[in-house]
Design a protein around this motif. Structure first.
Motif, PDB file in Angstrom:
ATOM      1  N   ALA A  19      26.270   1.933 -16.048  1.00  0.00           N
ATOM      2  CA  ALA A  19      25.423   0.813 -16.201  1.00  0.00           C
ATOM      3  C   ALA A  19      26.292  -0.389 -16.051  1.00  0.00           C
ATOM      4  O   ALA A  19      25.859  -1.295 -15.223  1.00  0.00           O
ATOM      5  N   LYS A  20      27.582  -0.568 -16.700  1.00  0.00           N
ATOM      6  CA  LYS A  20      28.245  -1.679 -16.697  1.00  0.00           C
ATOM      7  C   LYS A  20      28.865  -1.763 -15.290  1.00  0.00           C
ATOM      8  O   LYS A  20      28.775  -2.957 -14.750  1.00  0.00           O
ATOM      9  N   ARG A  21      29.202  -0.562 -14.678  1.00  0.00           N
ATOM     10  CA  ARG A  21      30.011  -0.685 -13.291  1.00  0.00           C
ATOM     11  C   ARG A  21      28.832  -1.270 -12.333  1.00  0.00           C
ATOM     12  O   ARG A  21      29.361  -1.849 -11.322  1.00  0.00           O
ATOM     13  N   HIS A  22      27.695  -0.848 -12.434  1.00  0.00           N
ATOM     14  CA  HIS A  22      26.577  -1.478 -11.631  1.00  0.00           C
ATOM     15  C   HIS A  22      25.792  -2.699 -11.942  1.00  0.00           C
ATOM     16  O   HIS A  22      24.847  -3.116 -11.253  1.00  0.00           O
ATOM     17  N   GLY A  23      26.247  -3.217 -13.230  1.00  0.00           N
ATOM     18  CA  GLY A  23      25.647  -4.537 -13.615  1.00  0.00           C
ATOM     19  C   GLY A  23      24.376  -4.293 -14.011  1.00  0.00           C
ATOM     20  O   GLY A  23      23.317  -5.185 -13.775  1.00  0.00           O
ATOM     21  N   VAL A  24      23.776  -3.219 -14.557  1.00  0.00           N
ATOM     22  CA  VAL A  24      22.474  -2.781 -15.033  1.00  0.00           C
ATOM     23  C   VAL A  24      22.223  -2.767 -16.499  1.00  0.00           C
ATOM     24  O   VAL A  24      22.993  -2.484 -17.313  1.00  0.00           O
ATOM     25  N   VAL A  25      21.185  -3.755 -16.695  1.00  0.00           N
ATOM     26  CA  VAL A  25      20.864  -3.640 -18.138  1.00  0.00           C
ATOM     27  C   VAL A  25      19.247  -3.493 -18.245  1.00  0.00           C
ATOM     28  O   VAL A  25      18.556  -3.725 -17.603  1.00  0.00           O
ATOM     29  N   TYR A  26      18.980  -2.995 -19.406  1.00  0.00           N
ATOM     30  CA  TYR A  26      17.501  -2.792 -19.668  1.00  0.00           C
ATOM     31  C   TYR A  26      16.814  -3.674 -19.842  1.00  0.00           C
ATOM     32  O   TYR A  26      17.158  -4.947 -20.822  1.00  0.00           O
ATOM     33  N   VAL A  27      15.550  -4.035 -19.403  1.00  0.00           N
ATOM     34  CA  VAL A  27      14.759  -5.220 -19.736  1.00  0.00           C
ATOM     35  C   VAL A  27      13.364  -4.778 -19.750  1.00  0.00           C
ATOM     36  O   VAL A  27      12.856  -3.856 -18.973  1.00  0.00           O
ATOM     37  N   ARG A  28      12.541  -5.054 -21.072  1.00  0.00           N
ATOM     38  CA  ARG A  28      11.537  -4.396 -21.386  1.00  0.00           C
ATOM     39  C   ARG A  28      10.393  -4.876 -20.388  1.00  0.00           C
ATOM     40  O   ARG A  28      10.372  -6.253 -20.268  1.00  0.00           O
ATOM     41  N   ASP A  29       9.592  -4.071 -19.667  1.00  0.00           N
ATOM     42  CA  ASP A  29       8.597  -4.771 -18.822  1.00  0.00           C
ATOM     43  C   ASP A  29       7.176  -4.200 -19.333  1.00  0.00           C
ATOM     44  O   ASP A  29       7.029  -3.691 -20.263  1.00  0.00           O
ATOM     45  N   GLY A  30       5.991  -4.391 -18.539  1.00  0.00           N
ATOM     46  CA  GLY A  30       4.921  -4.369 -18.946  1.00  0.00           C
ATOM     47  C   GLY A  30       4.600  -2.781 -19.208  1.00  0.00           C
ATOM     48  O   GLY A  30       3.727  -2.254 -20.062  1.00  0.00           O
ATOM     49  N   MET A  31       5.260  -2.097 -18.074  1.00  0.00           N
ATOM     50  CA  MET A  31       5.002  -0.654 -18.341  1.00  0.00           C
ATOM     51  C   MET A  31       5.444   0.083 -19.527  1.00  0.00           C
ATOM     52  O   MET A  31       5.101   0.814 -20.062  1.00  0.00           O
ATOM     53  N   CYS A  32       6.813  -0.617 -20.129  1.00  0.00           N
ATOM     54  CA  CYS A  32       7.200  -0.141 -21.349  1.00  0.00           C
ATOM     55  C   CYS A  32       6.290  -0.553 -22.385  1.00  0.00           C
ATOM     56  O   CYS A  32       6.102   0.248 -23.227  1.00  0.00           O
ATOM     57  N   ALA A  33       5.789  -1.698 -22.350  1.00  0.00           N
ATOM     58  CA  ALA A  33       4.754  -2.168 -23.429  1.00  0.00           C
ATOM     59  C   ALA A  33       3.513  -1.276 -23.499  1.00  0.00           C
ATOM     60  O   ALA A  33       3.055  -0.846 -24.452  1.00  0.00           O
ATOM     61  N   LEU A  34       3.203  -0.726 -22.227  1.00  0.00           N
ATOM     62  CA  LEU A  34       2.107   0.018 -22.306  1.00  0.00           C
ATOM     63  C   LEU A  34       2.232   1.416 -22.929  1.00  0.00           C
ATOM     64  O   LEU A  34       1.417   1.950 -23.515  1.00  0.00           O
ATOM     65  N   ALA A  35       3.583   1.807 -22.343  1.00  0.00           N
ATOM     66  CA  ALA A  35       3.721   3.103 -23.026  1.00  0.00           C
ATOM     67  C   ALA A  35       4.026   3.168 -24.488  1.00  0.00           C
ATOM     68  O   ALA A  35       3.452   4.058 -25.114  1.00  0.00           O
ATOM     69  N   GLU A  36       4.540   2.064 -25.135  1.00  0.00           N
ATOM     70  CA  GLU A  36       4.727   1.791 -26.453  1.00  0.00           C
ATOM     71  C   GLU A  36       3.360   1.994 -27.060  1.00  0.00           C
ATOM     72  O   GLU A  36       3.143   2.486 -28.231  1.00  0.00           O
ATOM     73  N   CYS A  37       2.338   1.034 -26.418  1.00  0.00           N
ATOM     74  CA  CYS A  37       1.012   1.098 -26.877  1.00  0.00           C
ATOM     75  C   CYS A  37       0.495   2.417 -27.201  1.00  0.00           C
ATOM     76  O   CYS A  37      -0.227   2.846 -28.173  1.00  0.00           O
ATOM     77  N   ILE A  38       0.408   3.062 -26.001  1.00  0.00           N
ATOM     78  CA  ILE A  38      -0.029   4.520 -25.740  1.00  0.00           C
ATOM     79  C   ILE A  38       0.698   5.451 -27.078  1.00  0.00           C
ATOM     80  O   ILE A  38      -0.323   6.099 -27.663  1.00  0.00           O
ATOM     81  N   THR A  39       1.716   5.397 -27.163  1.00  0.00           N
ATOM     82  CA  THR A  39       2.506   5.975 -28.158  1.00  0.00           C
ATOM     83  C   THR A  39       1.916   5.918 -29.536  1.00  0.00           C
ATOM     84  O   THR A  39       1.810   6.827 -30.255  1.00  0.00           O
ATOM     85  N   ARG A  40       1.890   4.734 -29.833  1.00  0.00           N
ATOM     86  CA  ARG A  40       1.399   4.195 -31.245  1.00  0.00           C
ATOM     87  C   ARG A  40      -0.021   4.761 -31.387  1.00  0.00           C
ATOM     88  O   ARG A  40      -0.432   5.052 -32.260  1.00  0.00           O
ATOM     89  N   LEU A  41      -0.982   4.592 -30.367  1.00  0.00           N
ATOM     90  CA  LEU A  41      -2.255   4.896 -30.506  1.00  0.00           C
ATOM     91  C   LEU A  41      -2.587   6.452 -30.497  1.00  0.00           C
ATOM     92  O   LEU A  41      -3.491   6.780 -31.414  1.00  0.00           O
ATOM     93  N   SER A  42      -1.690   7.210 -30.242  1.00  0.00           N
ATOM     94  CA  SER A  42      -1.670   8.525 -30.442  1.00  0.00           C
ATOM     95  C   SER A  42      -1.003   9.065 -31.744  1.00  0.00           C
ATOM     96  O   SER A  42      -0.775  10.496 -32.010  1.00  0.00           O
ATOM     97  N   ASP A  43      -0.690   8.110 -32.612  1.00  0.00           N
ATOM     98  CA  ASP A  43       0.014   8.258 -33.817  1.00  0.00           C
ATOM     99  C   ASP A  43       1.489   8.681 -33.723  1.00  0.00           C
ATOM    100  O   ASP A  43       1.737   9.815 -34.578  1.00  0.00           O
ATOM    101  N   ASP A  44       2.046   8.644 -32.566  1.00  0.00           N
ATOM    102  CA  ASP A  44       3.205   9.148 -32.370  1.00  0.00           C
ATOM    103  C   ASP A  44       4.488   8.485 -32.602  1.00  0.00           C
ATOM    104  O   ASP A  44       4.097   7.211 -32.581  1.00  0.00           O
ATOM    105  N   GLU A  45       5.497   8.631 -32.883  1.00  0.00           N
ATOM    106  CA  GLU A  45       6.721   7.982 -33.202  1.00  0.00           C
ATOM    107  C   GLU A  45       7.769   8.288 -32.299  1.00  0.00           C
ATOM    108  O   GLU A  45       8.653   9.024 -32.823  1.00  0.00           O
TER     109      GLU A  45
END
Length: 92
Positions: A19-45
């Motif tokens: 990641a460092k070699r390619h200048g890549v960093v993680y940025v939370r986006d809308g799809m991540c937020a949706l996945a987190e919401c679905i995970t929470r709704l399914s009572d999964d951690e």
């Protein structure tokens, strides 16, 4: 990148360096937020650590392809599982 170029151990460092070699960093986006919401709704951690998030960012940035992402995550999960198991082994 092919499977032979991906190590079997030291995946966290390997992924971080890639990641460092390619200048890549993680940025939370809308799809991540949706996945987190679905995970929470399914009572999964499920919480991703920084290394897992970097693999996602590498894929989004097209530094790696889908099969490479699966290999990286699989080997990373295997390695972290083995570390956790060895820490909990009463004979060690």
């Amino acid at each position: 990148m092919n499977d032979q170029e991906i190590p079997m151990v030291g995946l966290g460092k390997f992924i971080g360096d890639l990641a460092k070699r390619h200048g890549v960093v993680y940025v939370r986006d809308g799809m991540c937020a949706l996945a987190e919401c679905i995970t929470r709704l399914s009572d999964d951690e499920v919480e991703q650590d920084e290394t897992e998030k970097l693999v996602i960012a590498l894929r989004r940035s097209k530094v790696i392809d889908g099969p490479t992402m699966v290999t990286l995550l699989g080997r990373y999960f295997d390695e972290t599982r083995d570390i956790r198991l060895s820490r909990n082994d009463p004979e060690k």
